[in-house]
Each structure stands twice: as C-alpha cells, then as structure tokens.
Design a protein around this motif. Structure first.
Motif, mmCIF file in Angstrom:
data_model
loop_
_atom_site.group_PDB
_atom_site.id
_atom_site.type_symbol
_atom_site.label_atom_id
_atom_site.label_comp_id
_atom_site.label_asym_id
_atom_site.label_seq_id
_atom_site.Cartn_x
_atom_site.Cartn_y
_atom_site.Cartn_z
ATOM 1 N N GLY A 10 0.813 -1.222 0.000
ATOM 2 C CA GLY A 10 0.000 0.000 0.000
ATOM 3 C C GLY A 10 0.836 1.257 0.000
ATOM 4 N N THR A 12 1.767 3.208 -2.306
ATOM 5 C CA THR A 12 1.258 4.314 -3.125
ATOM 6 C C THR A 12 -0.037 4.879 -2.561
ATOM 7 O OG1 THR A 12 0.121 2.719 -4.519
ATOM 8 C CG2 THR A 12 2.312 3.440 -5.259
ATOM 9 N N GLY A 13 -0.507 4.325 -1.465
ATOM 10 C CA GLY A 13 -1.771 4.761 -0.872
ATOM 11 C C GLY A 13 -1.562 5.547 0.414
ATOM 12 N N ALA A 14 -2.643 5.682 1.165
ATOM 13 C CA ALA A 14 -2.642 6.558 2.337
ATOM 14 C C ALA A 14 -1.738 6.018 3.449
ATOM 15 C CB ALA A 14 -4.084 6.728 2.835
ATOM 16 N N GLN A 15 -2.057 4.855 3.973
ATOM 17 C CA GLN A 15 -1.317 4.359 5.143
ATOM 18 C C GLN A 15 0.135 4.021 4.802
ATOM 19 O OE1 GLN A 15 -3.190 1.466 7.691
ATOM 20 N NE2 GLN A 15 -5.227 1.974 6.951
ATOM 21 N N THR A 37 4.002 -2.028 -5.274
ATOM 22 C CA THR A 37 2.867 -1.531 -6.048
ATOM 23 C C THR A 37 2.641 -2.441 -7.241
ATOM 24 O OG1 THR A 37 2.065 0.294 -7.440
ATOM 25 C CG2 THR A 37 4.454 0.057 -7.264
ATOM 26 N N ARG A 38 1.372 -2.468 -7.701
ATOM 27 C CA ARG A 38 1.092 -3.199 -8.951
ATOM 28 C C ARG A 38 1.492 -2.373 -10.154
ATOM 29 N NH1 ARG A 38 -5.051 -3.749 -7.320
ATOM 30 N NH2 ARG A 38 -4.395 -1.684 -6.568
ATOM 31 N N LYS A 39 1.729 -1.072 -9.920
ATOM 32 C CA LYS A 39 1.960 -0.160 -11.051
ATOM 33 C C LYS A 39 3.237 0.640 -10.832
ATOM 34 C CE LYS A 39 -2.328 0.773 -9.893
ATOM 35 N NZ LYS A 39 -3.455 1.571 -9.504
ATOM 36 N N ASP A 59 1.826 -7.900 -6.278
ATOM 37 C CA ASP A 59 0.366 -7.925 -6.270
ATOM 38 C C ASP A 59 -0.081 -8.877 -5.167
ATOM 39 O OD1 ASP A 59 -2.346 -8.388 -6.738
ATOM 40 O OD2 ASP A 59 -2.141 -8.222 -8.908
ATOM 41 N N LEU A 60 -0.910 -8.390 -4.280
ATOM 42 C CA LEU A 60 -1.362 -9.218 -3.153
ATOM 43 C C LEU A 60 -2.148 -10.444 -3.603
ATOM 44 C CD1 LEU A 60 -2.449 -6.390 -0.666
ATOM 45 C CD2 LEU A 60 -0.444 -7.886 -0.503
ATOM 46 N N THR A 80 -4.500 -4.058 3.595
ATOM 47 C CA THR A 80 -5.352 -4.491 2.485
ATOM 48 C C THR A 80 -6.330 -3.369 2.180
ATOM 49 O OG1 THR A 80 -6.714 -5.541 4.184
ATOM 50 C CG2 THR A 80 -5.249 -6.977 2.916
ATOM 51 N N PHE A 82 -9.933 -2.877 1.327
ATOM 52 C CA PHE A 82 -11.304 -3.392 1.175
ATOM 53 C C PHE A 82 -12.079 -2.625 0.118
ATOM 54 C CE2 PHE A 82 -15.821 -3.245 2.168
ATOM 55 C CZ PHE A 82 -16.124 -4.586 2.334
ATOM 56 N N LYS A 144 -10.724 -7.880 8.647
ATOM 57 C CA LYS A 144 -9.362 -7.540 9.117
ATOM 58 C C LYS A 144 -9.106 -8.185 10.474
ATOM 59 C CE LYS A 144 -8.820 -3.138 6.629
ATOM 60 N NZ LYS A 144 -10.141 -3.072 5.975
ATOM 61 N N THR A 163 -6.060 1.115 13.559
ATOM 62 C CA THR A 163 -6.074 2.495 13.074
ATOM 63 C C THR A 163 -7.424 3.149 13.408
ATOM 64 O OG1 THR A 163 -6.819 1.715 10.928
ATOM 65 C CG2 THR A 163 -4.443 2.025 11.225
ATOM 66 N N TYR A 166 -9.867 8.206 9.238
ATOM 67 C CA TYR A 166 -8.969 9.257 8.724
ATOM 68 C C TYR A 166 -9.768 10.562 8.625
ATOM 69 C CZ TYR A 166 -6.893 5.278 5.944
ATOM 70 O OH TYR A 166 -6.388 4.093 5.482
ATOM 71 N N ASN A 169 -10.969 11.591 5.214
ATOM 72 C CA ASN A 169 -12.257 11.162 4.639
ATOM 73 C C ASN A 169 -13.125 12.372 4.296
ATOM 74 O OD1 ASN A 169 -11.651 8.448 4.925
ATOM 75 N ND2 ASN A 169 -12.594 8.295 6.947
HETATM 76 P P1 NAP Z 1 -5.522 3.621 -0.420
HETATM 77 O O1 NAP Z 1 -4.993 4.977 -0.121
HETATM 78 O O2 NAP Z 1 -6.911 3.529 -0.995
HETATM 79 O O3 NAP Z 1 -4.539 2.886 -1.416
HETATM 80 C C1 NAP Z 1 -4.657 1.512 -1.661
HETATM 81 C C2 NAP Z 1 -3.275 0.909 -1.689
HETATM 82 O O4 NAP Z 1 -3.369 -0.516 -1.719
HETATM 83 C C3 NAP Z 1 -2.480 1.327 -2.910
HETATM 84 O O5 NAP Z 1 -1.169 1.599 -2.508
HETATM 85 C C4 NAP Z 1 -2.539 0.090 -3.787
HETATM 86 O O6 NAP Z 1 -1.361 -0.061 -4.569
HETATM 87 C C5 NAP Z 1 -2.573 -1.008 -2.761
HETATM 88 N N1 NAP Z 1 -3.189 -2.237 -3.258
HETATM 89 C C6 NAP Z 1 -4.517 -2.480 -3.399
HETATM 90 N N2 NAP Z 1 -4.705 -3.719 -3.902
HETATM 91 C C7 NAP Z 1 -3.468 -4.263 -4.068
HETATM 92 C C8 NAP Z 1 -3.014 -5.500 -4.559
HETATM 93 N N3 NAP Z 1 -3.863 -6.438 -4.996
HETATM 94 N N4 NAP Z 1 -1.691 -5.725 -4.575
HETATM 95 C C9 NAP Z 1 -0.821 -4.771 -4.154
HETATM 96 N N5 NAP Z 1 -1.196 -3.568 -3.694
HETATM 97 C C10 NAP Z 1 -2.513 -3.314 -3.663
HETATM 98 O O7 NAP Z 1 -5.455 2.681 0.855
HETATM 99 P P2 NAP Z 1 -5.355 3.001 2.418
HETATM 100 O O8 NAP Z 1 -6.434 3.993 2.759
HETATM 101 O O9 NAP Z 1 -3.978 3.284 2.818
HETATM 102 O O10 NAP Z 1 -5.742 1.590 3.025
HETATM 103 C C11 NAP Z 1 -6.994 1.021 2.726
HETATM 104 C C12 NAP Z 1 -7.522 0.320 3.952
HETATM 105 O O11 NAP Z 1 -7.585 1.247 5.044
HETATM 106 C C13 NAP Z 1 -8.952 -0.194 3.765
HETATM 107 O O12 NAP Z 1 -8.975 -1.591 3.852
HETATM 108 C C14 NAP Z 1 -9.727 0.475 4.901
HETATM 109 O O13 NAP Z 1 -10.665 -0.417 5.494
HETATM 110 C C15 NAP Z 1 -8.638 0.848 5.874
HETATM 111 N N6 NAP Z 1 -8.962 1.957 6.787
HETATM 112 C C16 NAP Z 1 -9.513 3.082 6.313
HETATM 113 C C17 NAP Z 1 -9.843 4.093 7.199
HETATM 114 C C18 NAP Z 1 -10.504 5.359 6.720
HETATM 115 O O14 NAP Z 1 -10.909 6.162 7.561
HETATM 116 N N7 NAP Z 1 -10.633 5.580 5.404
HETATM 117 C C19 NAP Z 1 -9.569 3.981 8.551
HETATM 118 C C20 NAP Z 1 -8.965 2.800 9.008
HETATM 119 C C21 NAP Z 1 -8.673 1.793 8.119
HETATM 120 P P3 NAP Z 1 -1.280 0.086 -6.179
HETATM 121 O O15 NAP Z 1 -2.611 0.543 -6.672
HETATM 122 O O16 NAP Z 1 -0.172 1.071 -6.407
HETATM 123 O O17 NAP Z 1 -0.913 -1.283 -6.631
#
Ligand code: NAP
Length: 315
Positions: A10, A12-15, A37-39, A59-60, A80, A82, A144, A163, A166, A169
């Motif tokens: 993750g 490239t994402g938030a956490q 990352t996948r990309k 890729d997970l 992960t 979701f 989870k 966690t 956020y 949001n």
């Molecule tokens: P995000 O910013 O949406 O980014 C998703 C990340 O997951 C990207 O880096 C993506 O990488 C990676 N990813 C997704 N599928 C993948 C795969 N098959 N293989 C490899 N990498 C993969 O994500 P985030 O917000 O950090 O985390 C999401 C999780 O946080 C959710 O499950 C959610 O339940 C949890 N969460 C959210 C909050 C909230 O308030 N929003 C609070 C607590 C927990 P690439 O696209 O670069 O491959």
C-alpha cells in the motif's frame, strides 16, 4: 551502515505512503523502504522513488510476487484495501498471503493494519444491525480482525495496529459537511453524542514508524492509534473555523446513514453504530498518550484542519 529493509504494501496509498514518507524523511533512519505496487510506472510510484524508495512490483493476489517482495527484508507493513473490491474473502486471502510470506522470509517485525472484528462484540443477527454479506456486521472491520489469526498462526513477529477514522475522509471520501435546503452546512456523523477516534493519515505513518523504531518490545502487542476522540458536535464546532461559517452536527441514525445508499453505506452505517455502542472500548483501545509517545508530532483535529482546510470541498 546497511539499512534494514521494510517492505511496505500500500506504499502508493494513504497508510503505506505515510509510513514510507515518515521513514524517507528521516535521513538518520535505520530503515530503507521497499515500496510495493502493482503499477511501478505510476506517478505515485515515481514520487516514492524520487524520495529514495526502492519501488518493486507486487500484487497481493499473486503469492509468488508477495514472497519476492518480502525476501531478504527486515520487516513489513501489511495493509489491504477493502474499498477496491468490497470482498472480505479477498481481504482474508491477501492477509493470509502476506502472513505466510513474512514467515517464509523470516521477517523480524511485521505491522498488520487491522481493525476490530465487531462480531466479538455483537453476534450477527442478534440486534438492530443488519447482517451483511451473510455473516458480517461490518465487513471491512470484521475481515481484518478475523485475519489477525493468520499472523499469529504463521508465527511471524507481529504488532497488530488498530487504526482510526482518517480525517482525510472529509476530503477524499465524501464525508465533508454538506449544505441543506436551508443553505446551512451540516456534518453527518451517525453516532449521537458518542466520540469517534480520528487521525491524520500522516500520523498513521509516523506512529507506525515509531513502532518499528521501538522494535522487539512491540512484538506480539496490539497498538491502537488516534489523534483525538471527538463527538460529531465537537467536530462540527471545529469545522466552523475551517469553513468560516456555521456548521452543525447532523446526528443521523445509523439506519438513516445506511439508507443513503452509496456503495458501502450499509457497511459504514453499521461501523458507526458499532463505534457508537462500544464507544468506551473503541476509544480505550486507541490511547492518545500512547499515540503521542510513538509520534510526538501527532496532530489534533484542529491542527489538521488548519493545515488542510483549503482542500475541503467547497459546498
Ligand atoms: P488507499 O490509499 O486507498 O490505497 C490503496 C493501496 O493498496 C495502494 O497503494 C494500492 O497499490 C494497494 N493495493 C490495493 N490492492 C493491491 C493488490 N492487490 N496488490 C498490491 N497492492 C494493492 O489505501 P489506504 O487507505 O492506505 O488503506 C486502505 C484500507 O484502510 C482499507 O482496507 C480500509 O478499510 C482501511 N482503513 C480506512 C480508514 C478510513 O478512515 N478511510 C480507517 C482505518 C482503516 P497500487 O494501486 O499502487 O498497486
């Protein structure tokens, strides 16, 4: 000195991105970042590379690639997403893949980004909360929490990271105040007068970095993190300064929230109901003092709003 490699899913994402930046912005860090990352050609991947991360394709859903991502490393941050697929089964499978790969790679410290399995608090079907996807209360929480067992069973040294909501949001997940027919702004949070633990995304990264820096004392522990525990009314009061106009708390019921009908509204409505009904346990799990000890730069909601108010959607 050879730095200890932390594989960050993750990234490239938030956490994961916040953790990568926390490590890479510390020139004296004992850790190096392997960003998965996948990309690898994406802008987000290039940005990490520029900061000094080793960007690696993975890729997970491809266990062999997860094994390669972990090989030879010291630790891993496992998360992960979701919301990409809305599938608890997929989340469980991906977590199991990471736990098994981490054990095979003999990693010394894994942080698993988890949430409560609400079914330990509410038996599905026993109360007002609708049962979702056949057996869940809050699918994105429950899967989870259920997946914690894979990290325990694999024997990999793990810290379970709980966690919080956020505050981002409000910017990216459609949760900012909205204007009603009367032209006035209101902030919808279906938790009555109960407190919601919230956090700035950057602080998830900084607290997680604090966990890795503490090292062995954190193995086998559960750590909850939050920047502040606030009611909807308290959040609305702080939003007044950010918007420069009155904002009230719209205390929808969870049922009204579920009925909003957007994808995931039922899951989130149940989540807020769970957070509301188990406020004490949910907040106690996320100690503010412990979060600040891990990360002395921890932001309050007010400080986060001051830094981010220009990004809040204009209503
Ligand atoms: P995000 O910013 O949406 O980014 C998703 C990340 O997951 C990207 O880096 C993506 O990488 C990676 N990813 C997704 N599928 C993948 C795969 N098959 N293989 C490899 N990498 C993969 O994500 P985030 O917000 O950090 O985390 C999401 C999780 O946080 C959710 O499950 C959610 O339940 C949890 N969460 C959210 C909050 C909230 O308030 N929003 C609070 C607590 C927990 P690439 O696209 O670069 O491959």
């Amino acid at each position: 000195m050879t730095k200890k490699v932390i594989t960050i899913f993750g990234a490239t994402g938030a956490q994961g991105g916040a953790l990568a930046r926390a490590i890479l912005s510390d020139p004296a860090s004992e850790f190096a970042v392997r960003a998965i990352t996948r990309k690898p050609q994406s802008d987000a991947a290039h940005a990490l590379s520029k900061l000094g991360a080793d960007v690696v394709a993975g890729d997970l859903d491809d266990a062999a690639s997860v094994g390669r991502a972990m090989a030879g490393g010291y630790g891993a941050f496992c998360v992960t997403n979701f919301w990409e697929h809305f599938s608890p089964d997929k989340e469980l499978a991906q977590a199991k893949t990471m736990a098994q790969a981490a054990a095979a790679a003999k990693l010394q410290h894994v942080v698993w980004s988890t949430l409560e399995d609400s079914r330990k608090f509410v038996v599905p079907g026993s109360g007002e909360m609708p049962v979702l996807m056949g057996k869940y209360n809050v699918p994105h929480f429950d899967a989870k929490g259920e997946a914690n067992q894979f990290f325990v069973a694999s024997g990999v040294p793990t810290t379970m990271l709980y966690t919080s909501f956020y505050w981002e949001n409000l910017i990216y997940f459609g949760m900012a105040p909205t204007r009603g027919p009367d032209g006035k702004l209101s902030f919808a949070l279906p938790m009555a007068d109960k407190k919601l633990p919230g956090i700035a995304v950057q602080d998830i990264g900084k607290c997680t970095y604090g966990i890795f820096k503490r090292g062995t004392v954190m193995l086998g522990k559960s750590v909850g993190i939050a920047g502040e525990h606030l009611t909807g009314t308290q959040m609305a009061q702080q939003l007044i300064a950010a918007y420069g106009e009155p904002v009230t708390h719209n205390a929808l019921t969870p049922a009204q929230y579920r009925a909003l009908g957007f994808p995931g509204a039922d899951d989130l409505g149940n989540m807020f109901e769970f957070n509301r009904d188990f406020e004490d346990a949910f907040c106690a799990k996320r100690s503010l003092s412990e979060s600040r000890a891990l990360n002395p730069e921890l932001l309050t909601f007010g400080a986060w709003l001051a830094a981010n108010k220009s990004q809040l959607p204009k209503q």
